[in-house]
Design a protein around this motif. Sequence first.
Motif, PDB file in Angstrom:
ATOM      1  N   GLU A 353       0.815  -1.213   0.000  1.00  0.00           N
ATOM      2  CA  GLU A 353       0.000   0.000   0.000  1.00  0.00           C
ATOM      3  C   GLU A 353       0.851   1.266   0.000  1.00  0.00           C
ATOM      4  O   GLU A 353       0.541   2.221  -0.716  1.00  0.00           O
ATOM      5  N   HIS A 354       1.960   1.264   0.729  1.00  0.00           N
ATOM      6  CA  HIS A 354       2.766   2.492   0.815  1.00  0.00           C
ATOM      7  C   HIS A 354       3.552   2.776  -0.472  1.00  0.00           C
ATOM      8  O   HIS A 354       4.134   3.856  -0.614  1.00  0.00           O
ATOM      9  N   THR A 357       1.512   4.852  -4.584  1.00  0.00           N
ATOM     10  CA  THR A 357       1.325   6.229  -5.037  1.00  0.00           C
ATOM     11  C   THR A 357       2.547   6.709  -5.813  1.00  0.00           C
ATOM     12  O   THR A 357       3.615   6.143  -5.734  1.00  0.00           O
TER      13      THR A 357
END
Length: 357
Positions: A353-354, A357
């Motif tokens: 998840e980290h 982006t």
Amino acid sequence: MPRPPTMEDVARAAGVSRSTVSRVFQNGGERVSADATVRIHEAAKRLGYVHNLVASGLALRRGRQLGLLIRDATNPAYGHLHAEMNRAVQGVDRQLISVTASRHDYGTAEVEGLNRLIGQRVAGVFVGTGVTAAEDLVETVTATPMMIVGRPNDHPQIESVSYDERTHGRLMADAIAAAGHRRIAVLTAPLLYSRVFDLRMRSLAERCGELGLTTIPVDLLPVEHGVARALDVAREEALSCIVCPVDFVALDLLRAAVARGVRIPEDVSTVGFDGLGDGLDLLGLATVRLPVAEVAREAVTRMEALLVATQEDAEGPPPPGGDQGGVDATARARHLVIPGRFLPGRTLSSAPEHLRT
């Protein structure tokens, strides 16, 4: 304006008689040694001599053997291609003669291999290597029908049946994006090392750009250093996936990851291309499988049609205006590409998840 080279010029350059040159180009090389045949073809190439296939009826004298120039057969992609080409050639009641070039040679051995095949008086030649430029190949074979098989090609005078590497790169980019990866390392090699690798990675990077993914190029060569650099860059740049241009590089990367304590895919995902090595399913390597059998069958079918067309041209009347330098290969050169399929595997998992982006 200088006159075009003649058969006599070729004979002088090769150190043989004109009748010997004539037997090579018109009568199937009967009673001509393989060494002399090679010298004659090499002299013809140097002088720019192109024999008139229409006038000589060259195709009528060819036998039942076809030649295959292939790269290092220890690479599963080339080993499978050799096996499938042999099977397809046997299916049309011909025999296959093969010459293997070293994986570490950058063109010289391939040209020499072509000359050796010509010396065997094969009816046609398949070129299944990824290094020598098509411009050099078309100059090497002056009279023998030739077809590129497996590797990328768009030369207007050489027919080809190839793997659709542009589609393969895009398939992989789509799979990586679907798993949520946004920043990835891409192992790249010079065009001279492999035209296949170059096309795969360029296509992948282009598709990644369309999808909004960032690609960080990493030099592949030498491979043992390239995979180590990729692992370093992935850690330093917070990348979530490493793209390898071929499965055997992905396997080297897996070994390097184990040695460093890097977990695949928990710490970083990785993918390859080819999908042909034994045991890849057990390792769970995400890859693209090449359509080797389909390419081999289509290549042999097209070579048979090419030989028939050459024979028909040789039996017909000379073209208007006299000698046009042989059958017009440009007019009928076709380039077929056949796509493979993406094979999912555990080495490509969802991006953390980290790192999304």
